[in-house]
Design a protein around this motif. Structure first.
Motif, short mmCIF file in Angstrom:
data_model
loop_
_atom_site.label_atom_id
_atom_site.label_comp_id
_atom_site.label_asym_id
_atom_site.label_seq_id
_atom_site.Cartn_x
_atom_site.Cartn_y
_atom_site.Cartn_z
N CYS A 183 0.88 -1.25 0.03
CA CYS A 183 -0.03 0.11 0.03
C CYS A 183 0.73 1.27 -0.10
O CYS A 183 1.95 1.48 0.92
N PRO A 184 0.70 2.29 -0.70
CA PRO A 184 1.34 3.29 -0.86
C PRO A 184 0.99 4.25 0.29
O PRO A 184 1.71 5.14 0.67
N TYR A 185 -0.23 4.31 1.14
CA TYR A 185 -0.40 5.03 2.20
C TYR A 185 0.38 4.48 3.75
O TYR A 185 0.79 5.19 4.27
N ASN A 186 0.40 3.04 3.65
CA ASN A 186 1.09 2.56 4.89
C ASN A 186 2.00 1.35 4.27
O ASN A 186 1.27 0.34 4.06
N LYS A 187 3.30 1.47 4.30
CA LYS A 187 3.85 0.21 3.87
C LYS A 187 3.91 -0.94 4.59
O LYS A 187 4.31 -1.95 4.02
N CYS A 188 3.30 -1.05 5.60
CA CYS A 188 2.90 -2.15 6.55
C CYS A 188 1.85 -2.93 5.88
O CYS A 188 1.77 -3.94 6.18
N HIS A 189 0.87 -2.31 5.16
CA HIS A 189 -0.28 -3.15 4.51
C HIS A 189 0.30 -3.92 3.33
O HIS A 189 0.79 -3.09 2.51
N VAL A 190 0.26 -4.85 3.37
CA VAL A 190 0.70 -5.99 2.05
C VAL A 190 -0.82 -6.78 1.67
O VAL A 190 -1.38 -7.41 2.46
N THR B 57 -10.16 -1.82 -3.76
CA THR B 57 -10.91 -1.73 -2.35
C THR B 57 -10.08 -1.24 -1.29
O THR B 57 -10.53 -0.33 -0.53
N HIS B 58 -9.00 -1.56 -1.09
CA HIS B 58 -8.11 -1.17 0.04
C HIS B 58 -7.80 0.10 -0.11
O HIS B 58 -7.68 0.97 0.78
N LEU B 59 -7.12 0.67 -1.32
CA LEU B 59 -6.96 1.96 -1.53
C LEU B 59 -7.83 2.90 -1.17
O LEU B 59 -7.45 3.91 -0.79
N ILE B 60 -9.09 2.74 -1.58
CA ILE B 60 -10.19 3.64 -1.26
C ILE B 60 -10.45 3.63 0.34
O ILE B 60 -10.43 4.69 0.80
N LYS B 61 -10.30 2.58 1.10
CA LYS B 61 -10.56 2.58 2.53
C LYS B 61 -8.99 3.28 3.17
O LYS B 61 -9.34 3.98 4.21
N CYS B 62 -7.98 2.92 2.43
CA CYS B 62 -6.76 3.68 3.04
C CYS B 62 -6.83 5.16 2.88
O CYS B 62 -6.47 5.93 3.80
N ALA B 63 -7.36 5.47 1.80
CA ALA B 63 -7.27 7.13 1.40
C ALA B 63 -8.07 7.78 2.28
O ALA B 63 -7.79 8.89 2.76
N ARG B 64 -9.18 7.23 3.12
CA ARG B 64 -9.94 7.66 3.95
C ARG B 64 -9.47 7.81 5.24
O ARG B 64 -9.64 8.61 6.14
N SER B 65 -8.69 6.84 5.39
CA SER B 65 -8.04 6.58 6.77
C SER B 65 -6.81 7.67 6.94
O SER B 65 -6.34 7.94 8.16
N TYR B 66 -6.28 7.81 5.73
CA TYR B 66 -5.02 8.84 6.00
C TYR B 66 -5.15 10.06 5.12
O TYR B 66 -4.76 10.14 3.91
N PRO B 67 -6.00 10.93 5.39
CA PRO B 67 -6.64 12.13 4.61
C PRO B 67 -5.35 13.04 4.58
O PRO B 67 -5.38 13.84 3.81
N GLU B 68 -4.45 13.00 5.46
CA GLU B 68 -3.10 13.98 5.52
C GLU B 68 -2.10 13.52 4.26
O GLU B 68 -1.56 14.34 4.10
N GLU C 100 -1.55 11.49 -5.94
CA GLU C 100 -2.26 11.52 -7.28
C GLU C 100 -2.51 10.17 -7.97
O GLU C 100 -1.64 9.36 -7.72
N THR C 101 -3.35 10.24 -8.70
CA THR C 101 -3.47 8.97 -9.36
C THR C 101 -3.25 8.78 -10.89
O THR C 101 -3.36 9.96 -11.91
N CYS C 102 -2.42 7.79 -11.17
CA CYS C 102 -2.04 7.46 -12.47
C CYS C 102 -3.10 7.47 -13.53
O CYS C 102 -4.14 6.80 -13.16
#
Length: 160
Positions: free
Chosen positions: A15-22, A30-41, A45-47
């Motif tokens: 995961c680009p938001y949290n390197k511990c997420h494999v 699905t994970h990216l959407i959830k993680c983007a909400r969890s890390y708003p700071e 950008e999306t490719c």
């Protein structure tokens, strides 16, 4: 977004938001959407070629130039613009027959049927159906279970 294959597992992505997420590759969107909400700071950008590729603004241009998903896009653009794309003959629309005019059934009126309304409790009382007790105390449940046994045995006797 390094993609790896762990021994005994399917292909995974970090995961680009949290390197511990494999995450398994098929669950990554699905994970990216959830993680983007969890890390708003964290603003990524999306490719333009693949929505699962997320990069910081300063790294995005370098990624776009070497994105592995860009090959599909370029192949499509150049085949269409060069005229080397697939030759598909033009399809003319097939004429459809007009639908028949609606029948005017004014004599049917569902509000004036003389049938009783359906009562599920009444039906369940006379059918061989296991009913469940609602919110009852333990003593009320025991009484209900005894009454159900009697009711079901009476229904069995009537059917024989």
């Amino acid at each position: 977004m390094a993609s790896t294959k762990l021994a005994g597992y399917e292909e995974t992505v970090i995961c680009p938001y949290n390197k511990c997420h494999v995450i398994l590759k098929h669950r990554f969107q699905t994970h990216l959407i959830k993680c983007a909400r969890s890390y708003p700071e964290i603003v990524l950008e999306t490719c333009p070629f693949d929505v699962t590729h997320r990069y910081r603004k300063e790294d995005l241009q370098a990624h776009v130039e070497e994105c592995p998903s860009r090959e599909n896009f370029d192949r499509y653009v150049y085949s269409v613009s060069n005229g080397n794309g697939p030759k598909v003959p033009p399809v003319e629309p097939t004429p459809r027959p007009k639908p028949p005019p609606p029948k005017n059934d004014d004599d049917e009126d569902w509000d004036h049927y003389n049938t009783p309304t359906y009562d599920p409790q009444k039906y369940a009382m006379n059918a061989k159906v296991l009913r469940t007790p609602g919110l009852m105390t333990p003593s009320e449940r025991r009484k209900f279970a005894d009454a159900e046994r009697k009711r079901l045995s009476q229904i069995d006797r009537r059917q024989q």
